[in-house]
Design an enzyme around this catalytic site. Structure first.
Site, PDB file in Angstrom:
ATOM      1  N   HIS A 222       3.363   0.286 -11.525  1.00 42.91           N
ATOM      2  CA  HIS A 222       4.482   1.263 -12.178  1.00 42.91           C
ATOM      3  C   HIS A 222       5.732  -0.151 -13.116  1.00 42.91           C
ATOM      4  O   HIS A 222       6.535   0.672 -13.540  1.00 42.91           O
ATOM      5  CB  HIS A 222       5.650   0.986 -11.001  1.00 42.91           C
ATOM      6  CG  HIS A 222       5.948  -0.056  -9.975  1.00 42.91           C
ATOM      7  ND1 HIS A 222       5.230  -0.712  -9.542  1.00 42.91           N
ATOM      8  CD2 HIS A 222       7.237  -0.436 -10.744  1.00 42.91           C
ATOM      9  CE1 HIS A 222       6.672  -1.622  -9.151  1.00 42.91           C
ATOM     10  NE2 HIS A 222       7.668  -0.910  -9.559  1.00 42.91           N
TER      11      HIS A 222
HETATM   12  C1  UD1 Z   1      12.476   0.858 -10.472  1.00 45.09           C
HETATM   13  C2  UD1 Z   1      13.268  -0.598 -10.776  1.00 45.09           C
HETATM   14  C3  UD1 Z   1      11.588  -2.228 -10.917  1.00 45.09           C
HETATM   15  C4  UD1 Z   1      11.608  -2.011  -9.221  1.00 45.09           C
HETATM   16  C5  UD1 Z   1      10.991   0.110  -9.298  1.00 45.09           C
HETATM   17  C6  UD1 Z   1      10.417   0.118  -7.635  1.00 45.09           C
HETATM   18  C7  UD1 Z   1      14.788  -0.686 -12.579  1.00 45.09           C
HETATM   19  C8  UD1 Z   1      15.135  -1.193 -13.880  1.00 45.09           C
HETATM   20  N1  UD1 Z   1      13.556  -1.222 -12.693  1.00 45.09           N
HETATM   21  O1  UD1 Z   1      11.608   0.522 -11.554  1.00 45.09           O
HETATM   22  O2  UD1 Z   1      12.394  -3.104 -11.122  1.00 45.09           O
HETATM   23  O3  UD1 Z   1      10.326  -2.196  -9.534  1.00 45.09           O
HETATM   24  O4  UD1 Z   1      11.846   0.079  -9.628  1.00 45.09           O
HETATM   25  O5  UD1 Z   1       9.908   1.825  -7.439  1.00 45.09           O
HETATM   26  O6  UD1 Z   1      15.818  -0.720 -12.115  1.00 45.09           O
HETATM   27  N2  UD1 Z   1      11.183   8.575 -11.709  1.00 45.09           N
HETATM   28  C9  UD1 Z   1      11.204  10.361 -10.514  1.00 45.09           C
HETATM   29  N3  UD1 Z   1      11.285   9.745  -9.778  1.00 45.09           N
HETATM   30  C10 UD1 Z   1      11.899   9.403  -8.720  1.00 45.09           C
HETATM   31  C11 UD1 Z   1      12.923   8.057  -9.802  1.00 45.09           C
HETATM   32  C12 UD1 Z   1      12.387   7.622 -10.966  1.00 45.09           C
HETATM   33  O7  UD1 Z   1       9.853  10.676 -10.991  1.00 45.09           O
HETATM   34  O8  UD1 Z   1      12.434   9.673  -7.618  1.00 45.09           O
HETATM   35  C13 UD1 Z   1      10.633   8.726 -12.984  1.00 45.09           C
HETATM   36  C14 UD1 Z   1      11.580   9.108 -13.496  1.00 45.09           C
HETATM   37  O9  UD1 Z   1      10.460   9.356 -15.045  1.00 45.09           O
HETATM   38  C15 UD1 Z   1      11.711   7.777 -14.414  1.00 45.09           C
HETATM   39  C16 UD1 Z   1      11.363   7.006 -13.862  1.00 45.09           C
HETATM   40  O10 UD1 Z   1      10.351   7.377 -12.744  1.00 45.09           O
HETATM   41  O11 UD1 Z   1      12.918   8.158 -15.489  1.00 45.09           O
HETATM   42  C17 UD1 Z   1      11.631   5.880 -13.637  1.00 45.09           C
HETATM   43  O12 UD1 Z   1      12.654   5.292 -12.340  1.00 45.09           O
HETATM   44  P1  UD1 Z   1      13.533   4.008 -12.616  1.00 45.09           P
HETATM   45  O13 UD1 Z   1      14.587   4.206 -11.081  1.00 45.09           O
HETATM   46  O14 UD1 Z   1      14.690   3.842 -14.260  1.00 45.09           O
HETATM   47  O15 UD1 Z   1      12.581   2.701 -12.424  1.00 45.09           O
HETATM   48  P2  UD1 Z   1      10.442   2.141 -11.929  1.00 45.09           P
HETATM   49  O16 UD1 Z   1      10.079   2.350 -12.870  1.00 45.09           O
HETATM   50  O17 UD1 Z   1      11.271   3.338 -10.719  1.00 45.09           O
HETATM   51  N1  UDP Z   2       5.187   0.599  -1.199  1.00 48.12           N
HETATM   52  C1  UDP Z   2       4.775   2.087  -0.956  1.00 48.12           C
HETATM   53  N2  UDP Z   2       4.781   2.992  -0.904  1.00 48.12           N
HETATM   54  C2  UDP Z   2       3.357   3.232  -2.553  1.00 48.12           C
HETATM   55  C3  UDP Z   2       3.324   2.114  -3.184  1.00 48.12           C
HETATM   56  C4  UDP Z   2       4.223   1.043  -2.680  1.00 48.12           C
HETATM   57  O1  UDP Z   2       5.070   2.068   0.073  1.00 48.12           O
HETATM   58  O2  UDP Z   2       2.828   3.797  -2.594  1.00 48.12           O
HETATM   59  C5  UDP Z   2       5.861   0.144  -1.246  1.00 48.12           C
HETATM   60  C6  UDP Z   2       4.818  -1.502  -1.087  1.00 48.12           C
HETATM   61  O3  UDP Z   2       4.233  -1.084   0.462  1.00 48.12           O
HETATM   62  C7  UDP Z   2       6.256  -1.941  -0.788  1.00 48.12           C
HETATM   63  C8  UDP Z   2       7.429  -1.711  -1.770  1.00 48.12           C
HETATM   64  O4  UDP Z   2       6.781  -0.347  -1.840  1.00 48.12           O
HETATM   65  O5  UDP Z   2       7.024  -2.994   0.515  1.00 48.12           O
HETATM   66  C9  UDP Z   2       6.928  -2.173  -3.322  1.00 48.12           C
HETATM   67  O6  UDP Z   2       7.793  -1.547  -4.416  1.00 48.12           O
HETATM   68  P1  UDP Z   2       6.996  -1.247  -5.723  1.00 48.12           P
HETATM   69  O7  UDP Z   2       5.978  -1.945  -6.124  1.00 48.12           O
HETATM   70  O8  UDP Z   2       7.696   0.813  -5.768  1.00 48.12           O
HETATM   71  O9  UDP Z   2       8.249  -2.154  -6.844  1.00 48.12           O
HETATM   72  P2  UDP Z   2       8.248  -3.747  -6.375  1.00 48.12           P
HETATM   73  O10 UDP Z   2       8.243  -4.164  -5.562  1.00 48.12           O
HETATM   74  O11 UDP Z   2       7.164  -4.021  -8.372  1.00 48.12           O
HETATM   75  O12 UDP Z   2       9.863  -4.252  -6.851  1.00 48.12           O
END
Ligand code: UD1
Ligand code: UDP
Length: 386
Positions: A222
């Protein structure tokens, strides 16, 4: 004496899971002393990235949802700051707990510290030393806006010392005289707590998915460097597909929506190939109990997630990390995480290595004793109780 008012801030998936460890410890051991106010920024809003965790982990629904949604960094961070400042000013918490390194973490740290609400940073001191990563800037600013910093690892603690934080500071603590403590990792608490529950509640999961223990690879992707760069994303998916075809091994990929969107829109041919593949199971994100069950039963894990690479260690699984660097450096030194970037050669090398050596790997206890949440709350009470 009145209870300490603690504002627990979540926004993205991993923060909801992390906050559940703190909420659970408050209800079990600190409910006479601590009143919890839960604020959800709304950074994540899809059911599979948010609500499912409240249901499954039995967290109280947020008292406030700021509903900021998705957007570019500046807009999203700015909107959270604007809305969360109002909530802080009306609720007047004694301290504000923030987790990790997302835009929600940064925005809450800035809004709280500028209004002189003390900030407590859980998972402080993590560094990748790559400031092009948005999370790295978020972490650095969050740490330097905090009064109480909880480092999950020795390395994190040392990183903070190298940035001028002092372990010898004494009370009264403030943003100018912060307290730094090594506590272990609340995600280790969570994995211990939920592992047996996952076995019980999700016992049919593998059967329903048509997979067998030890005979599948679990993959999550992601991070923006991978999703937003079609060359990297293409290399990753085509290499994984090749490995799965050659080894006739199933890959289970619970994909973050941004990855699914990027693959579909930017690499439609590859998307068609992987979705038609006999071995690649692209699925929607799964719940935490499902995730840790899959982690525990997988042969190997491939990820660019911080949380998932650590959980690979909790469940004694080798892990290939699709990044150049990691904050969890002890895993790389330990030989159980291999950094493969998005490089087909390195991914294949790591795959071959783990295929031949997984019996020799050790998984020492790097992340505390599973009671980090209790230690964190005891310290919060000590520092902020009026
Ligand atoms: C964010 C965090 C990242 C974390 C991740 C956990 C920042 C800069 N990044 O990344 O550090 O590892 O969360 O999962 O804060 N989207 C959906 N549905 C949602 C939310 C997001 O479809 O409920 C899609 C949208 O297209 C959005 C994209 O995901 O533009 C990115 O979402 P965003 O919250 O900006 O960043 P993450 O990649 O989720
Ligand atoms: N996770 C989850 N379902 C998924 C993918 C991840 O419950 O489909 C959980 C995972 O076990 C971990 C956390 O989400 O506890 C990690 O989140 P993510 O990978 O989104 O973010 P990061 O840790 O890189 O910030």
């Amino acid at each position: 004496m009145s209870k300490l008012r603690v504002m627990n801030i979540v926004g993205a998936r991993p923060q909801i899971i992390k906050a559940s460890a703190i909420s659970r410890a408050i209800s079990k051991e600190f409910s006479n002393d601590i009143e919890e106010i839960i604020v959800h920024t709304g950074q994540h809003y899809d059911r599979e990235l948010s609500e499912i965790f409240f249901d499954e982990l039995e967290i109280r629904r947020p008292d406030f949802n700021l509903q900021v949604g998705s957007g570019r960094h500046g807009r999203q961070t700015g909107m959270i700051m604007e809305r969360i400042e109002d909530v802080m000013l009306s609720e007047k918490p004694d301290c504000v707990i923030i987790y990790g390194d997302t835009n929600s973490t940064l925005a809450a740290a800035l809004a709280a510290s500028k209004q002189h609400f003390p900030v407590v940073h859980v998972e402080a001191g993590m560094r990748s030393f790559n400031k092009q990563m948005p999370e790295e800037l978020n972490r650095i600013v969050a740490d330097h806006a905090s009064t109480l910093l909880f480092a999950p690892t020795n390395t994190a603690f040392k990183n903070l010392m190298n940035e001028g934080f002092r372990p010898e500071n004494v009370s009264p603590y403030s943003i100018n005289n912060p307290r730094v403590i090594l506590t272990g990792d609340i995600m280790f608490d969570n994995s211990l707590f939920y592992a047996s529950l996952a076995e019980k509640k999700k016992k049919d999961l593998l059967h329903n998915m048509g997979i067998e223990e030890g005979k599948f690879v679990l993959v999550t992707i992601h991070r923006d460097i991978n999703t937003d760069d079609p060359v990297r994303l293409g290399n990753i998916f085509s290499t994984l597909k090749k490995i799965s075809d050659e080894n006739r091994i199933t890959m289970v990929l619970p994909l973050h929506p941004r990855t699914m969107i990027a693959l579909k829109n930017n690499l439609p041919e590859l998307y068609a190939e992987v979705t038609e593949s006999e071995f690649m199971k692209l699925i929607r994100p799964v719940s935490f109990l499902e995730m840790i069950l899959l982690e525990g039963k997988a042969k190997l894990i491939v990820t660019d997630s911080g949380g998932v690479q650590k959980e690979s260690h909790f469940f004694s699984k080798p892990c290939i990390v699709l990044r150049k660097e990691t904050e969890w450096v002890e895993l790389v030194k330990n030989g159980t995480v291999k950094l493969a970037d998005a490089d087909p050669e390195k991914i294949k090398e790591a795959w071959d290595y783990f295929l031949n050596n997984s019996g020799d790997l050790q998984y020492p206890a790097f992340y505390g004793d599973g009671k980090a949440a209790e230690a964190i709350l005891a310290e919060i009470l000590l520092v902020f109780k009026h």
